[in-house]
Enzyme design. Sequence first.
Site, PDB file in Angstrom:
ATOM      1  CG  ASP A   1     -10.269   2.088 -25.729  1.00 47.99           C
ATOM      2  OD1 ASP A   1      -9.075   2.088 -26.099  1.00 47.99           O
ATOM      3  OD2 ASP A   1     -10.601   1.971 -24.541  1.00 47.99           O
TER       4      ASP A   1
ATOM      5  NE  ARG B   1      -7.605  23.535 -11.381  1.00 50.21           N
ATOM      6  CZ  ARG B   1      -8.613  24.424 -11.355  1.00 50.21           C
ATOM      7  NH1 ARG B   1      -9.637  24.294 -12.183  1.00 50.21           N
ATOM      8  NH2 ARG B   1      -8.570  25.430 -10.511  1.00 50.21           N
TER       9      ARG B   1
ATOM     10  CE1 TYR C   1      -9.615  -1.954 -17.672  1.00 44.58           C
ATOM     11  CE2 TYR C   1     -10.337   0.343 -17.674  1.00 44.58           C
ATOM     12  CZ  TYR C   1      -9.675  -0.706 -17.060  1.00 44.58           C
ATOM     13  OH  TYR C   1      -9.074  -0.507 -15.849  1.00 44.58           O
TER      14      TYR C   1
ATOM     15  CE  LYS D   1      -3.817  -0.464 -19.677  1.00 44.77           C
ATOM     16  NZ  LYS D   1      -4.587   0.703 -19.216  1.00 44.77           N
TER      17      LYS D   1
END
Length: 400
Positions: free
Chosen positions: A194, A75, A129, A219
């Site tokens: 973005d 982590r 988005y 993507k």
Amino acid sequence: MDSARTSTASRTPLRALATEAVHAGRDDLARQGLHAPPIDLSTTYPSYDSRGEAARIDAFAATGAEPQGPPVYGRLGNPTVARFETALARLENTEAAVAFASGMAALTAVLLVRASLGLRHVVAVRPLYGCSDHLLSAGLLGTEVTWTDPAGVADALRPDTGLVLVESPANPTLAEIDLRALAHSCGSVPLLVDNTFATPVLQRPAEQGARLVLHSATKYLGGHGDVMAGVVACDEEFAGRLRQVRFATGGVLHPLAGYLLLRGLATLPVRVRAASANAAELARRLAADPRVTRVHYPRIGGAMIAFEVAGDPHGVISRVRLITPAVSLGSVDSLIQHPASISHRIVDADDRRGAGVSDRLLRLSVGLEDVEDLWADLDAALERPVRDAELYRPAARRLP
């Protein structure tokens, strides 16, 4: 953490983008006698120096800087994921990058960093988005959002504004923003861009004044529809805060995903340019087709097209055969979807239409297939509804 981190990303690219895409994050492999990057699947790591480990954990808690020396715990960070982060920072020309389990986890971490400083107000430009829009509008993280156009950003800023958020080209209309002018309007407030649609192949927002560059790495960065991830490219100071949030909230990226993303970056420039050439040709043909009322294609190019049809957009979705009707984008194969029904369904209908997301709009992510095959599929799918009805009319039954 890892020898891939011994040379931090420079603000000045040392090599061409295509070269960086292939070699960044891998520069140490030959010295280790390796050619392919290793995958480190460990969740924890042995340490016989507990005092030293305690000191490294204290240092991380103070600044979020990556612990020096061997890894500590999954982590806190992972060597395979670190290679991808190094490479993406090089491509975006930022000091650092921090990877997350998804693009939404990455955006959430940014908002939490700013909210922890009491800066809960966000200025944003639609369209974004759909889930990003929802995260801001629903106030799920205690944020307050002011929606405005790019020209109104400066007037929308307040003392408690922690972030300005834009997407350019925007999802799904492909609207573009002058990022340099917008960064100037933001003043000291961080601008987050973005950059999922453009990728660093087509633009590097940090070079135009953005402090934060967000990617849904699911993507184009991954590029094959088989990995989910998000990443923020930024300066080292902000990266430290993001690592602290990632450690505390657990939105870590799996090492196998980090490996697949690093592999995806190697072909990113080739994939984006080839898919963009296909998209530009399809956009030209769609613009000349009377069955299409409007085509949206960015000035900077790219592999995304949005177009509005004269007939039923759902009919187009039902008739494609080569192109896959599915959400997401940026894969080697072409995908088409109806934003008003899926990716932006969660956005209020009036807000959605006000941002240019009409009910007849289709979003096409163009892949690497032959452009003639793609056009043949679109041409057949765009048949008029009356002909469609005739095509699918059931045959009459004969009486006995």
